[in-house]
Design a protein around this motif. Sequence first.
Motif, PDB file in Angstrom:
ATOM      1  N   ALA A 422     -37.048 -37.299 -91.712  1.00 47.50           N
ATOM      2  CA  ALA A 422     -36.828 -35.873 -91.456  1.00 47.50           C
ATOM      3  C   ALA A 422     -35.721 -35.655 -90.432  1.00 47.50           C
ATOM      4  N   PHE A 423     -35.213 -36.759 -89.738  1.00 42.84           N
ATOM      5  CA  PHE A 423     -34.206 -36.571 -88.688  1.00 42.84           C
ATOM      6  C   PHE A 423     -32.891 -36.007 -89.238  1.00 42.84           C
ATOM      7  N   PRO A 424     -32.260 -36.554 -90.357  1.00 37.74           N
ATOM      8  CA  PRO A 424     -30.992 -35.977 -90.853  1.00 37.74           C
ATOM      9  C   PRO A 424     -31.165 -34.500 -91.228  1.00 37.74           C
ATOM     10  N   TYR A 425     -32.291 -34.173 -91.793  1.00 37.18           N
ATOM     11  CA  TYR A 425     -32.504 -32.782 -92.207  1.00 37.18           C
ATOM     12  C   TYR A 425     -32.502 -31.875 -90.992  1.00 37.18           C
ATOM     13  N   HIS A 426     -33.210 -32.264 -89.989  1.00 39.84           N
ATOM     14  CA  HIS A 426     -33.251 -31.425 -88.792  1.00 39.84           C
ATOM     15  C   HIS A 426     -31.901 -31.413 -88.066  1.00 39.84           C
ATOM     16  N   SER A 427     -31.119 -32.565 -88.125  1.00 37.14           N
ATOM     17  CA  SER A 427     -29.797 -32.625 -87.444  1.00 37.14           C
ATOM     18  C   SER A 427     -28.780 -31.712 -88.131  1.00 37.14           C
ATOM     19  N   ILE A 428     -28.638 -31.790 -89.466  1.00 38.26           N
ATOM     20  CA  ILE A 428     -27.672 -30.963 -90.217  1.00 38.26           C
ATOM     21  C   ILE A 428     -28.029 -29.496 -90.076  1.00 38.26           C
ATOM     22  N   CYS A 429     -29.296 -29.166 -90.150  1.00 42.00           N
ATOM     23  CA  CYS A 429     -29.717 -27.759 -90.038  1.00 42.00           C
ATOM     24  C   CYS A 429     -29.454 -27.213 -88.657  1.00 42.00           C
ATOM     25  N   ALA A 430     -29.285 -28.072 -87.670  1.00 42.63           N
ATOM     26  CA  ALA A 430     -29.074 -27.600 -86.309  1.00 42.63           C
ATOM     27  C   ALA A 430     -27.605 -27.271 -86.038  1.00 42.63           C
ATOM     28  N   ILE A 431     -26.541 -27.758 -86.877  1.00 34.10           N
ATOM     29  CA  ILE A 431     -25.099 -27.522 -86.651  1.00 34.10           C
ATOM     30  C   ILE A 431     -24.782 -26.040 -86.653  1.00 34.10           C
ATOM     31  N   PRO A 432     -25.134 -25.251 -87.675  1.00 29.46           N
ATOM     32  CA  PRO A 432     -24.806 -23.806 -87.624  1.00 29.46           C
ATOM     33  C   PRO A 432     -25.342 -23.147 -86.376  1.00 29.46           C
ATOM     34  N   SER A 433     -26.495 -23.519 -85.981  1.00 33.27           N
ATOM     35  CA  SER A 433     -27.096 -22.885 -84.805  1.00 33.27           C
ATOM     36  C   SER A 433     -26.293 -23.245 -83.560  1.00 33.27           C
ATOM     37  N   VAL A 434     -25.799 -24.509 -83.506  1.00 40.20           N
ATOM     38  CA  VAL A 434     -25.006 -24.936 -82.345  1.00 40.20           C
ATOM     39  C   VAL A 434     -23.671 -24.199 -82.325  1.00 40.20           C
ATOM     40  N   LEU A 435     -23.004 -24.098 -83.489  1.00 41.17           N
ATOM     41  CA  LEU A 435     -21.720 -23.369 -83.576  1.00 41.17           C
ATOM     42  C   LEU A 435     -21.897 -21.916 -83.183  1.00 41.17           C
ATOM     43  N   LYS A 436     -22.995 -21.342 -83.628  1.00 39.18           N
ATOM     44  CA  LYS A 436     -23.250 -19.935 -83.306  1.00 39.18           C
ATOM     45  C   LYS A 436     -23.404 -19.770 -81.809  1.00 39.18           C
TER      46      LYS A 436
END
Length: 479
Positions: A422-436
């Motif tokens: 589940a780590f890659p899924y949670h990492s990729i999903c976190a990029i938009p939130s970080v950019l925002k």
Amino acid sequence: REWTMKTSIVFLLCISVFPGFSQGRVVREDEIGFAECNVFFPGQVPPEGFTEPFHVKICQQYNKEPRFATLYSTKDKIPLYSAFKFTKPAQSEEENWLVEPQIDDPENDLHEMVHEANIGGTVANLGANQALTSDYVGSGYERGLLNPSLLNEEDFQVATYTLTNAVPLSPALSKSWHRDIGKVVEQALIPHCSKTDHLYLLAGAIPSSVQVKGKVSVPETLWLAACCDAPEGWSLGLVKKISDENSLADLMVRELEKQLLPGVRLFKGNCGEHKQSQEKREAVLQAVSQICSGEQVGTSDNQETKDSGWVRRVAGIIATPFIKLLELLIYIFVELVKFVFYFLWLVVKRVVGTILDGVYSLWNGMVSYLKAVTMVLISIPYDVGRVIINIFLGFLQIVQDVASLTYRILSIPVGFVLHLAAFPYHSICAIPSVLKDMASGIGGTFSLVIDATAAVLHGFYYLAGHIVKRFVPKGSSDD
């Protein structure tokens, strides 16, 4: 019981056919003596000295005719005396016990003595002031009549069977009292009173402290007083002690009165004591003595009979000590035989009791042993089943523990693999939130710089305006 039922039916039939079948009434205080029943007293004057408030006068009637008089004690629930005259005895007698309603309920409309079974609930406080049949049932005492029915003709007998004429007596004493009184009246009193209708009889009882069922007093003494007020009259008293059913002592009426209440006078003028014939009284005493000794009483008045009577009396006096000695020896022999039998009975009773106690103890031991063995045998299958169940439950607990341990061991790598996948899924999903969040930070910083620059410029503008106003002179209003 069947006989009692039959007599009750006959009594009810008689009441329905003859309204005045059996009557009696309580005499009012304003009436003199016993009213119509004063005829049963010498000179129609009742005894004096019975003045207690619980002494009730009753004129016992039958078919509206006076038959005898009774003074009743509502405290002791027994009659103190009944006054009557001798009549020709009936051949048979039938018991129909009656009660007096007005003794318990003076306001009651029943002015006649009635059968107890026929009262029902019509009398208030029934039994409060008088004895009832239930007071005698199972007590060991009989309803002994003071005025014996055997001295009355058939028309009088019904009236004598009233509980206001009865006292508690043992069966033997009741029989003895009626037998003795019957013999005395018929063989000693009647033959020596020239006018039978001038022979007045008082039969009474002295109450004791002993009570039947805590209510009805047992007499201490029974007594009879006789008065013949005809020419050559006489008077006599007789006393029977309750403690000795065979006792019957004669005495003067004055001596009898001393044993009763203080101030009692049984007969008017002591039955004409000054006119009494000593010879007649001696003849009566002799007849009574013969009755007490069991001899047959003769009724002739010739001199030969009197002489032979005196001879018999003297012979009786001489023979009395020997008779008493013989009676004493017989009594001692009887008591000795009774003692021997009683001793043998105690021995047999003790031996039999010991044997029975041993048998009973042995039986109890056998029963207890069999009971214990039975309980042990019953408990064996129960204990085996309980052990098997406990083994099965232990095996299930072991299986449960193994399964739980296996689950815990297997759950560690499974969780790790799941978290790693589940780590890659949670990492990729976190990029938009970080950019925002970065864009929001840059925009905020740029906005903060603009706001700061504007605030500085505004401050400088305000300071320059204030200096100009302070130091530059004001022009005209047109300027």
